[in-house]
Write an enzyme that holds these catalytic residues in place. Structure first.
Site, short mmCIF file in Angstrom:
data_model
loop_
_atom_site.label_atom_id
_atom_site.label_comp_id
_atom_site.label_asym_id
_atom_site.label_seq_id
_atom_site.Cartn_x
_atom_site.Cartn_y
_atom_site.Cartn_z
CG HIS A 163 -1.82 0.85 1.25
ND1 HIS A 163 -1.98 2.55 1.23
CD2 HIS A 163 -3.38 0.70 1.69
CE1 HIS A 163 -2.98 3.12 1.27
NE2 HIS A 163 -3.92 1.76 1.18
CD GLU A 267 -3.35 0.82 -2.21
OE1 GLU A 267 -3.79 -0.37 -1.64
OE2 GLU A 267 -3.22 1.80 -2.15
O1 TA6 Z 1 -6.08 1.42 -0.70
C1 TA6 Z 1 -7.18 2.22 -1.07
C2 TA6 Z 1 -7.95 2.80 0.39
O2 TA6 Z 1 -9.29 1.23 0.89
C3 TA6 Z 1 -8.78 3.79 0.72
O3 TA6 Z 1 -10.35 2.93 0.93
C4 TA6 Z 1 -8.05 4.23 2.38
O4 TA6 Z 1 -9.25 3.46 3.13
C5 TA6 Z 1 -7.34 3.30 2.40
O5 TA6 Z 1 -7.00 2.53 2.00
C6 TA6 Z 1 -7.01 3.91 4.19
O6 TA6 Z 1 -6.69 2.79 4.82
P1 TA6 Z 1 -6.07 2.94 6.09
O7 TA6 Z 1 -7.42 1.88 6.79
O8 TA6 Z 1 -4.96 2.67 6.15
O9 TA6 Z 1 -7.40 4.38 6.04
#
Ligand code: TA6
Length: 295
Positions: A163, A267
């Protein structure tokens, strides 16, 4: 405790007193916390920082670090069968074991290896034996390699994503090339399936998309920093593009209100329809190669 570390590599405690590996060499600097095996910084010499880290990031064992490259495993997003479960799985909030640090003879890069294995704690959350190995090759390029193995007697299915939060000067002025005409799930529209037009991805509002069945390389083109961030992946059929924009950034307590403009997540993973099923004894490797080019 690992001894005989390569020159310029040391282990100490960083923010929140969390253990980290610091790489400080002439050609590159980097920082990786054992908490979640989260790479929080990577900066080749002569290049602006490549990874973004929130000024409001919380460094605590119960919280994922807001920035760098958190590891989403063994699920992505919220868990269909357990809405109470932590978003993006437990790997990014678990203490990984620092297994080794060596210098790659050919490239001179530093290769860090960390591991995470199933335990009674993980089994209670996700009832499967697993072994995860994460290799981070730190040099003028960055190579991330996540290998998951099924040592058990029954198959299991998992999702994963590296991520990565990338640093940009102004997200409203960058474009992501490589996803043109690709199909994606729009998380902001009930995961409706849509198709990217013939133009690159631009960010002019909250954006949260999972491009599925997609093995393409991508490029974050940043005209202000006069660079592009190239991402080549292997063993990955999902690419996620996320920027919270103004309101969502304000709603996240570990995200500065004005920080949405300086970051973009692109990602590499295997998410939703691209989830991985491992037979007993099988392994799967997700690779992501990041490099920087001057425009
Ligand atoms: O990767 C995108 C995502 O799934 C978004 O929906 C947002 O929630 C982000 O990840 C961050 O997630 P987190 O749980 O780290 O706040």
């Amino acid at each position: 405790m690992i001894t005989n570390l390569p020159s310029g590599v040391r282990v100490d405690r960083g923010q929140g007193g969390l253990e980290r590996v610091l790489v400080q060499r002439a050609e590159v600097t980097a920082e990786l916390f054992l908490h979640g095996a989260t790479l929080t910084a990577w900066q080749p010499r002569g290049v602006d920082p490549v990874l973004w880290l929130s000024r409001a990031a919380i460094f605590h064992e119960d919280k994922a670090i807001r920035g760098g490259v958190p590891i989403c495993f063994p699920w992505f997003g919220s868990r269909a069968d357990n809405p109470q479960a932590a978003t993006h799985g437990f790997a990014r909030v678990m203490p990984w074991t620092f297994a080794s640090a060596v210098e790659d003879e050919r490239s001179g890069a530093v290769v860090l290896e960390l591991t995470l294995s199933s335990s009674p704690e993980t089994f209670a959350i996700w009832p499967h034996e697993f072994r995860a190995r994460y290799r981070v090759k730190i040099g003028g390029k960055l190579e991330l390699e996540l290998t998951v193995t099924n040592p058990g007697a029954a198959p299991f299915t998992y999702e994963e994503a590296l991520h990565s939060y990338f640093s940009v000067k102004d997200v409203a002025r960058v474009r992501v090339e490589g996803l043109e005409r690709s199909s994606f799930l729009d998380k902001l529209d009930g995961f409706a399936r849509k198709r990217q037009g013939s133009d690159p991805v631009i960010i002019d509002q909250e954006t949260d998309r999972v491009y599925t069945g997609n093995t393409a390389a991508t490029e974050i083109v940043d005209p202000v920093l006069q660079r592009s961030i190239s991402i080549v992946k292997d063993g990955s059929r999902s690419t996620v593009v996320w920027n919270p924009w103004i309101a969502r950034a304000r709603a996240l307590k570990d995200f500065g209100d004005d920080e949405w403009r300086e970051m973009l997540c692109v990602e590499a993973g295997n998410v939703g329809p691209d989830e991985i099923t491992l037979a007993p004894g099988a392994s799967h490797t997700l690779r992501k190669l990041v490099s920087i080019n001057r425009l």
